[in-house]
Design a protein around this motif. Structure first.
Motif, PDB file in Angstrom:
ATOM      1  N   ALA A 425      34.582  -7.441 -69.461  1.00  0.00           N
ATOM      2  CA  ALA A 425      34.007  -8.084 -68.277  1.00  0.00           C
ATOM      3  C   ALA A 425      34.467  -7.409 -66.990  1.00  0.00           C
ATOM      4  O   ALA A 425      33.762  -7.445 -65.974  1.00  0.00           O
ATOM      5  N   ILE A 426      35.644  -6.776 -67.018  1.00  0.00           N
ATOM      6  CA  ILE A 426      36.106  -6.017 -65.847  1.00  0.00           C
ATOM      7  C   ILE A 426      35.306  -4.732 -65.718  1.00  0.00           C
ATOM      8  O   ILE A 426      34.884  -4.350 -64.628  1.00  0.00           O
ATOM      9  N   ALA A 427      35.071  -4.079 -66.859  1.00  0.00           N
ATOM     10  CA  ALA A 427      34.335  -2.808 -66.838  1.00  0.00           C
ATOM     11  C   ALA A 427      32.864  -3.008 -66.508  1.00  0.00           C
ATOM     12  O   ALA A 427      32.242  -2.165 -65.855  1.00  0.00           O
ATOM     13  N   VAL A 428      32.282  -4.117 -66.987  1.00  0.00           N
ATOM     14  CA  VAL A 428      30.864  -4.414 -66.753  1.00  0.00           C
ATOM     15  C   VAL A 428      30.794  -5.739 -66.000  1.00  0.00           C
ATOM     16  O   VAL A 428      30.586  -6.801 -66.598  1.00  0.00           O
ATOM     17  N   PRO A 429      30.995  -5.727 -64.698  1.00  0.00           N
ATOM     18  CA  PRO A 429      31.090  -6.971 -63.935  1.00  0.00           C
ATOM     19  C   PRO A 429      29.763  -7.723 -63.853  1.00  0.00           C
ATOM     20  O   PRO A 429      28.691  -7.149 -64.012  1.00  0.00           O
ATOM     21  N   GLY A 430      29.892  -9.036 -63.620  1.00  0.00           N
ATOM     22  CA  GLY A 430      28.707  -9.865 -63.438  1.00  0.00           C
ATOM     23  C   GLY A 430      28.229 -10.562 -64.688  1.00  0.00           C
ATOM     24  O   GLY A 430      27.194 -11.238 -64.664  1.00  0.00           O
ATOM     25  N   HIS A 431      28.974 -10.418 -65.792  1.00  0.00           N
ATOM     26  CA  HIS A 431      28.547 -11.015 -67.059  1.00  0.00           C
ATOM     27  C   HIS A 431      29.745 -11.734 -67.697  1.00  0.00           C
ATOM     28  O   HIS A 431      30.677 -11.078 -68.165  1.00  0.00           O
ATOM     29  N   LYS A 432      29.725 -13.041 -67.718  1.00  0.00           N
ATOM     30  CA  LYS A 432      30.832 -13.829 -68.251  1.00  0.00           C
ATOM     31  C   LYS A 432      30.836 -13.774 -69.774  1.00  0.00           C
ATOM     32  O   LYS A 432      29.819 -14.037 -70.424  1.00  0.00           O
ATOM     33  N   PRO A 433      31.979 -13.437 -70.384  1.00  0.00           N
ATOM     34  CA  PRO A 433      32.045 -13.354 -71.851  1.00  0.00           C
ATOM     35  C   PRO A 433      31.802 -14.712 -72.505  1.00  0.00           C
ATOM     36  O   PRO A 433      32.173 -15.757 -71.959  1.00  0.00           O
ATOM     37  N   ARG A 434      31.186 -14.689 -73.672  1.00  0.00           N
ATOM     38  CA  ARG A 434      30.923 -15.904 -74.437  1.00  0.00           C
ATOM     39  C   ARG A 434      31.309 -15.693 -75.898  1.00  0.00           C
ATOM     40  O   ARG A 434      31.030 -14.644 -76.470  1.00  0.00           O
ATOM     41  N   ALA A 435      31.919 -16.714 -76.465  1.00  0.00           N
ATOM     42  CA  ALA A 435      32.256 -16.654 -77.897  1.00  0.00           C
ATOM     43  C   ALA A 435      30.978 -16.800 -78.712  1.00  0.00           C
ATOM     44  O   ALA A 435      30.036 -17.491 -78.313  1.00  0.00           O
ATOM     45  N   TRP A 436      30.941 -16.108 -79.852  1.00  0.00           N
ATOM     46  CA  TRP A 436      29.767 -16.173 -80.727  1.00  0.00           C
ATOM     47  C   TRP A 436      30.247 -16.365 -82.161  1.00  0.00           C
ATOM     48  O   TRP A 436      30.981 -15.539 -82.709  1.00  0.00           O
ATOM     49  N   ALA A 437      29.841 -17.473 -82.755  1.00  0.00           N
ATOM     50  CA  ALA A 437      30.336 -17.834 -84.077  1.00  0.00           C
ATOM     51  C   ALA A 437      29.982 -16.810 -85.143  1.00  0.00           C
ATOM     52  O   ALA A 437      30.709 -16.646 -86.126  1.00  0.00           O
ATOM     53  N   SER A 438      28.860 -16.101 -84.977  1.00  0.00           N
ATOM     54  CA  SER A 438      28.425 -15.146 -86.001  1.00  0.00           C
ATOM     55  C   SER A 438      29.055 -13.767 -85.831  1.00  0.00           C
ATOM     56  O   SER A 438      28.789 -12.864 -86.634  1.00  0.00           O
ATOM     57  N   ALA A 439      29.866 -13.597 -84.788  1.00  0.00           N
ATOM     58  CA  ALA A 439      30.458 -12.278 -84.517  1.00  0.00           C
ATOM     59  C   ALA A 439      31.571 -11.965 -85.501  1.00  0.00           C
ATOM     60  O   ALA A 439      32.266 -12.865 -86.002  1.00  0.00           O
ATOM     61  N   LYS A 440      31.756 -10.701 -85.768  1.00  0.00           N
ATOM     62  CA  LYS A 440      32.849 -10.257 -86.630  1.00  0.00           C
ATOM     63  C   LYS A 440      34.164 -10.467 -85.884  1.00  0.00           C
ATOM     64  O   LYS A 440      34.286 -10.114 -84.718  1.00  0.00           O
ATOM     65  N   PRO A 441      35.181 -11.054 -86.486  1.00  0.00           N
ATOM     66  CA  PRO A 441      36.454 -11.307 -85.812  1.00  0.00           C
ATOM     67  C   PRO A 441      37.044 -10.030 -85.203  1.00  0.00           C
ATOM     68  O   PRO A 441      37.056  -8.979 -85.849  1.00  0.00           O
ATOM     69  N   GLY A 442      37.497 -10.134 -83.977  1.00  0.00           N
ATOM     70  CA  GLY A 442      38.151  -9.011 -83.314  1.00  0.00           C
ATOM     71  C   GLY A 442      37.220  -8.061 -82.600  1.00  0.00           C
ATOM     72  O   GLY A 442      37.677  -7.133 -81.930  1.00  0.00           O
ATOM     73  N   TYR A 443      35.909  -8.272 -82.718  1.00  0.00           N
ATOM     74  CA  TYR A 443      34.941  -7.366 -82.113  1.00  0.00           C
ATOM     75  C   TYR A 443      34.317  -7.957 -80.850  1.00  0.00           C
ATOM     76  O   TYR A 443      34.207  -9.182 -80.692  1.00  0.00           O
ATOM     77  N   VAL A 444      33.884  -7.035 -79.966  1.00  0.00           N
ATOM     78  CA  VAL A 444      33.137  -7.404 -78.767  1.00  0.00           C
ATOM     79  C   VAL A 444      31.745  -6.789 -78.875  1.00  0.00           C
ATOM     80  O   VAL A 444      31.587  -5.669 -79.389  1.00  0.00           O
TER      81      VAL A 444
END
Length: 479
Positions: A425-444
């Motif tokens: 979010a610091i590198a790509v400003p303007g977009h608030k991070p959100r948790a996603w249940a289907s995401a692989k653990p540890g990944y963005v």
């Protein structure tokens, strides 16, 4: 000395996160290649730093003293960026006599090359030669003065040479210019040939005896006379306007930068020296563009990639008194000029305020494993963004295309990756991070929507301009 290769993104075949489905909704010459010459120099020269090499190149450049001819009312220098005025001359003397007899000398190309502080990005701004502008008084080499006048912008060169064009562009943009570089017909051909030709793409077969231009349809590599004819011709390609020709010339420049930054060129010292030597023999510059300045410039631009270089044209509108002329559209041009004047490298904000706000302490980029997905429908967008993230130290583990297109960019993360998402979010400003249940653990997951994903400090200060061309584009794009 060869430049160290940039680290390449790492792609994992089995462990890479799958393309995500974010839980969001949205509506599914005449330009003569002056810029090509200089951009190629600064983008390639960083791989060679031996003093003897630089001395040999330096001795091949023709220089002119412009001190005392730029006036006392010059714009202030506001930051550490570098602005170089590039001019393509239609000089018909000597080797150029074969292109016909012309009285005087004009700048068929006028381009302001702006390099952001630290070499973060570069933009070439073309000034249409048919632009009607107010020119300030100019002092000639013999000491006489040409009075202020209103006319076509390319007349400034005829009035008082490079110094007069320099003074005119500064008065119009209020941008402080540091140096100038000039190239003529013969110099242009010499450099293109030293590069081994440049790739272009034409929509149909071309036979133009006047421009000595004979091309087959489609993708091809041009050299020498064919390259010169391609950038000079006006009536057999496009709508015959100078603006249309500028667009074609900018595409040619983009191909030059792409070729000059190709790994095959950068890793072959012999080819690199031959190319830079041809450049040095082909240009004329101010005598303040010294050996030390060139070395410093090359060092600051080490690692510049074609994706960080773009080309635009000053916004213009019809000139009421003559339909064959144009004038600056000040409402759209001034924001561009202001952005260049005030450009400065944006420092990455300290993590403490973000941590205090989100209760999350960002990790270093090297600890962030990210998959980059194109959900905007723009060809190559995910790869370009991934390259920029890799250059900043992120671990790009996947580059792909989302199954759907989305209106807004999202930063999604899996279990245990809150701190990694905070760094993204610091590198790509303007977009608030959100948790996603289907995401692989540890990944963005960076899913780029139609609103884009501008990285902090990458072309951040200069606004987008309609019709701009990036140097990493495909030569046949838009043809």
């Amino acid at each position: 000395m060869q430049r160290a290769a940039s680290p390449s993104p790492v792609y994992y075949a089995d462990n890479a996160p799958p393309p995500p489905e974010p839980p969001v909704r949205g509506r599914l010459w005449r330009v003569l290649g002056g810029l090509s010459i200089v951009m190629s120099v600064v983008l390639v020269a960083g791989s060679l730093s031996a003093y003897g090499f630089w001395r040999r190149l330096d001795g091949q450049i023709d220089r002119e003293n412009v001190d005392g001819r730029l006036g006392d009312d010059r714009p202030d220098k506001l930051n550490n960026s570098l602005n170089i005025l590039l001019m393509g001359s239609d000089n018909r003397e000597g080797e150029n006599a074969r292109y016909g007899a012309e009285t005087g000398q004009r700048s068929d190309t006028t381009i302001l090359l702006h390099i952001s502080p630290g070499g973060e990005s570069a933009i070439g701004i073309s000034f249409p030669r048919d632009s009607m502008v107010q020119m300030p008084p100019c002092k000639k080499k013999d000491g006489s003065t040409v009075p202020a006048q209103f006319g076509m912008i390319n007349a400034a060169f005829s009035n008082g040479g490079p110094a007069c064009t320099w003074r005119t562009i500064e008065s119009l943009t209020k941008v402080h210019i540091d140096h100038y570089v000039e190239v003529d017909f013969t110099g242009f051909k010499r450099v293109v040939d030293a590069l081994g030709g440049v790739e272009i793409c034409v929509p149909r077969r071309i036979d133009d005896p006047k421009a000595e231009l004979h091309l087959k349809a489609g993708r091809q590599v041009v050299r020498g006379e064919q390259a010169l004819g391609y950038v000079r011709t006006r009536y057999v390609l496009g709508d015959g306007s100078d603006l249309d020709r500028i667009k074609r010339q900018q595409a040619f420049m983009a191909s030059v930068v792409k070729k000059a930054t190709d790994k095959g060129m950068l890793t072959d010292p012999g080819r690199t020296y031959d190319f830079l030597s041809a450049v040095a023999k082909s240009i004329k510059a101010d005598d303040d563009l010294t050996l030390s300045v060139m070395q410093k410039l090359a060092g600051s631009l080490r690692g510049m990639s074609a994706g960080k270089v773009r080309f635009v044209t000053v916004p213009v509108q019809a000139y009421p008194q003559d339909r064959n002329r144009v004038q600056f559209d000040r409402a759209r041009a001034e924001p561009l000029f202001r952005a260049v004047r005030e450009d400065n490298k944006l420092p990455e904000p300290a993590p403490a305020p973000l941590a205090a706000q989100n209760k999350v302490q960002p990790v270093p980029p090297a600890q962030v494993r990210v998959g980059v997905y194109n959900a905007a429908g723009v060809p190559g967008l995910a790869q370009r963004t991934a390259d920029q993230l890799t250059e900043r130290g992120f671990q790009v583990v996947k580059v792909g295309t989302s199954g759907k297109q989305y209106a807004r960019t999202r930063i999604l993360y899996g279990a245990g990756a809150e701190r990694q998402a905070a760094r993204m979010a610091i590198a790509v400003p303007g977009h608030k991070p959100r948790a996603w249940a289907s995401a692989k653990p540890g990944y963005v997951y960076l899913v780029i929507g139609k609103d884009g994903a501008d990285l902090r400090g990458v072309n951040a200060a200069v606004p987008k301009v309609a019709g701009e061309i990036r140097a990493d584009r495909d030569a046949c794009a838009g043809t």
